[in-house]
Design an enzyme around this catalytic site. Sequence first.
Site, PDB file in Angstrom:
ATOM      1  N   CYS A 259      -0.074 -14.136 -33.198  1.00 49.69           N
ATOM      2  CA  CYS A 259      -0.391 -14.867 -32.815  1.00 49.69           C
ATOM      3  C   CYS A 259       0.407 -16.172 -33.302  1.00 49.69           C
ATOM      4  O   CYS A 259       1.279 -16.377 -31.942  1.00 49.69           O
ATOM      5  CB  CYS A 259      -1.563 -15.087 -32.117  1.00 49.69           C
ATOM      6  SG  CYS A 259      -2.337 -14.022 -31.564  1.00 49.69           S
TER       7      CYS A 259
HETATM    8  N1  LIG Z   1      -5.041  -9.729 -32.017  1.00 50.14           N
HETATM    9  C1  LIG Z   1      -5.465 -10.768 -32.620  1.00 50.14           C
HETATM   10  O1  LIG Z   1      -5.844 -11.271 -32.467  1.00 50.14           O
HETATM   11  C2  LIG Z   1      -4.907 -11.357 -30.372  1.00 50.14           C
HETATM   12  C3  LIG Z   1      -5.532 -12.437 -30.489  1.00 50.14           C
HETATM   13  C4  LIG Z   1      -5.106 -12.461 -28.818  1.00 50.14           C
HETATM   14  C5  LIG Z   1      -4.222 -12.569 -28.321  1.00 50.14           C
HETATM   15  N2  LIG Z   1      -3.816 -11.375 -28.149  1.00 50.14           N
HETATM   16  C6  LIG Z   1      -2.721 -10.688 -27.711  1.00 50.14           C
HETATM   17  O2  LIG Z   1      -3.143  -9.808 -27.231  1.00 50.14           O
HETATM   18  C7  LIG Z   1      -2.016  -8.755 -26.547  1.00 50.14           C
HETATM   19  C8  LIG Z   1      -2.210  -7.646 -27.159  1.00 50.14           C
HETATM   20  O3  LIG Z   1      -2.209  -7.852 -29.253  1.00 50.14           O
HETATM   21  P1  LIG Z   1      -2.958  -6.685 -29.593  1.00 50.14           P
HETATM   22  O4  LIG Z   1      -3.026  -7.611 -31.653  1.00 50.14           O
HETATM   23  O5  LIG Z   1      -3.537  -6.787 -29.359  1.00 50.14           O
HETATM   24  O6  LIG Z   1      -1.635  -5.611 -30.232  1.00 50.14           O
HETATM   25  P2  LIG Z   1      -1.555  -4.466 -30.545  1.00 50.14           P
HETATM   26  O7  LIG Z   1      -0.353  -3.586 -30.973  1.00 50.14           O
HETATM   27  O8  LIG Z   1      -2.820  -4.662 -31.973  1.00 50.14           O
HETATM   28  O9  LIG Z   1      -2.324  -3.530 -29.019  1.00 50.14           O
HETATM   29  C9  LIG Z   1      -1.140  -3.185 -28.469  1.00 50.14           C
HETATM   30  C10 LIG Z   1      -1.628  -1.915 -27.844  1.00 50.14           C
HETATM   31  O10 LIG Z   1      -0.200  -1.586 -27.044  1.00 50.14           O
HETATM   32  C11 LIG Z   1      -0.150  -0.421 -26.693  1.00 50.14           C
HETATM   33  N3  LIG Z   1       0.911  -0.190 -25.955  1.00 50.14           N
HETATM   34  C12 LIG Z   1       2.362  -0.684 -26.276  1.00 50.14           C
HETATM   35  N4  LIG Z   1       3.048  -0.421 -25.195  1.00 50.14           N
HETATM   36  C13 LIG Z   1       2.297   0.113 -24.192  1.00 50.14           C
HETATM   37  C14 LIG Z   1       2.380   0.434 -22.930  1.00 50.14           C
HETATM   38  N5  LIG Z   1       3.681   0.499 -22.079  1.00 50.14           N
HETATM   39  N6  LIG Z   1       1.392   0.739 -22.503  1.00 50.14           N
HETATM   40  C15 LIG Z   1      -0.361   0.728 -22.854  1.00 50.14           C
HETATM   41  N7  LIG Z   1      -0.068   0.709 -24.172  1.00 50.14           N
HETATM   42  C16 LIG Z   1       0.793   0.574 -25.098  1.00 50.14           C
HETATM   43  C17 LIG Z   1       0.547  -0.356 -28.470  1.00 50.14           C
HETATM   44  O11 LIG Z   1       0.291   1.108 -29.017  1.00 50.14           O
HETATM   45  C18 LIG Z   1      -1.106  -0.900 -29.317  1.00 50.14           C
HETATM   46  O12 LIG Z   1      -1.989   0.485 -29.331  1.00 50.14           O
HETATM   47  C19 LIG Z   1      -0.699 -10.059 -27.786  1.00 50.14           C
HETATM   48  O13 LIG Z   1      -0.304 -10.747 -26.522  1.00 50.14           O
HETATM   49  C20 LIG Z   1      -1.138 -10.626 -28.471  1.00 50.14           C
HETATM   50  O14 LIG Z   1      -0.783 -12.373 -28.207  1.00 50.14           O
HETATM   51  C21 LIG Z   1      -3.810 -10.872 -29.847  1.00 50.14           C
END
Ligand SMILES: NC(=O)c1ccc[n+]([C@@H]2O[C@H](COP(=O)([O-])OP(=O)(O)OC[C@H]3O[C@@H](n4cnc5c(N)ncnc54)[C@H](O)[C@@H]3O)[C@@H](O)[C@H]2O)c1
Length: 438
Positions: free
Chosen positions: A272
């Site tokens: 992030c």
């Molecule tokens: N990790 C954090 O602490 C956090 C906190 C707040 C916001 N975010 C935001 O949340 C969003 C997700 O982050 P995350 O950390 O959960 O990512 P992540 O990589 O842990 O999870 C994303 C998931 O989406 C899946 N994916 C990818 N493309 C896909 C598709 N086309 N269809 C279905 N699934 C698909 C991946 O396989 C993965 O399991 C991002 O925008 C991030 O900036 C993350």
Amino acid sequence: MKEKIISKIKSKDAVVGIIGMGYVGLPLAREFLKKEFTVLGFDIDEKKVKSLNKGKSYIKHIKDNFLEEFVIKKKLFSATTDFSRLKEVDHILICVPTPLDDHYNPDLSYVIDSTEVVAKNLKKGHVVVLESTTYPGTTEEVMLPILESNGEKVGKDFYLGYSPEREDPGNLEFETGDIPKVMSAITKDGIEILEALYGEIVEVVSVSNPKIAEAAKILENTYRAVNIAMVNELKIVFERMGIDVWEVIEAASTKPFGFKPFYPGPGLGGHCIPIDPFYLSWKAKEHDINTHFIELAGEINSRMPYYVTDKLLRVLNEKGIPLKKAKILIVGVAYKENVDDMRESPALKVMEILSHEGCKLNYYDSYVPELPRTRKYDFDLKSVNISKAKDNSYDAALILTNHSNVDYKIVLKKAKVIIDTRNAMKIKGLKKGKVYKA
Ligand SMILES: NC(=O)c1ccc[n+]([C@@H]2O[C@H](COP(=O)([O-])OP(=O)(O)OC[C@H]3O[C@@H](n4cnc5c(N)ncnc54)[C@H](O)[C@@H]3O)[C@@H](O)[C@H]2O)c1
């Protein structure tokens, strides 16, 4: 239609679909499950889906027991790679990655792919919400045209909103359900529906339109990136003056108003803070504005790994140890304490710099038993058992992440010098010339 959707939420008959079962999607599923909603998780990663359907979490700080309860005992949760099953759900919450490309431009391909799949499977009354962090305008300018491309209309055939996730992995003080959630939707009815849906699991902060919610998330993350850059810069200034920045921050933190502590480190990490502000920079250019604070913070924070390795070079030089061929132990490779997440971890940059210098590297991190290959890095290393190392067998130990399960007394014994970027070595009676802050 609105009343029907809200009443289905209230009776817990609504089925929640979550696209992207990662660090954000999985804890979000847990909140709806705790309130006895049926949740269907969608992901393109078959391995993750298989593991979730066996009741196994693949994220270390998210325990298996909740999955076991909801997958195996209560049968409220399952995961799938079959996106045609989107038709089985009432609400679709999209939690897919929003990274930057190699030129620091937003890569919205995951959001676009997911939205296209939703558009293909859209049914009357579907409620679609983007949770991924992104620039203001994404929901209305990118997602809405895709969802309306087959003739369906927002507010009439489906609803569309935005609600940013505020997950803080590894933070035991707050679970997703304890953190107020900002949200909005494109139509008034959409806002009311989202208030009802999210109101089941958290305190809802509803704002007038999705752009405000998108901008609020970027503000939160930019605020962190800029403040961390400021303390990183002050660390360098104060070090030259012989002042310990950690003690300064502790002293300043006693002010009960107008000050919030941020802490220096070896650079920014995670999915992030190093990334999201650049989504805004990119969008601001469309309006002929350069975001100086964001650029400057990025510049300072990305210089930190070099500052740490320069400090190591100077300390080793003082001891008559050449950096080339020095044996270095990296303590903590995850991007922050008590998580197994390696994304954008500054430790990887530090390790890259040191291996170019010819150092022999080992690392110790019980959260990351093996270094995964990333887009940029490929170290063939496994976490070592430091207890087995001979005393003083490392020329230096570099503390880059302060996991709370590390026994720093052992680290102290195993290396000739310690470079501590996290103020982790809080051991009384340390010998002068053994531990250096960086
Ligand atoms: N990790 C954090 O602490 C956090 C906190 C707040 C916001 N975010 C935001 O949340 C969003 C997700 O982050 P995350 O950390 O959960 O990512 P992540 O990589 O842990 O999870 C994303 C998931 O989406 C899946 N994916 C990818 N493309 C896909 C598709 N086309 N269809 C279905 N699934 C698909 C991946 O396989 C993965 O399991 C991002 O925008 C991030 O900036 C993350």
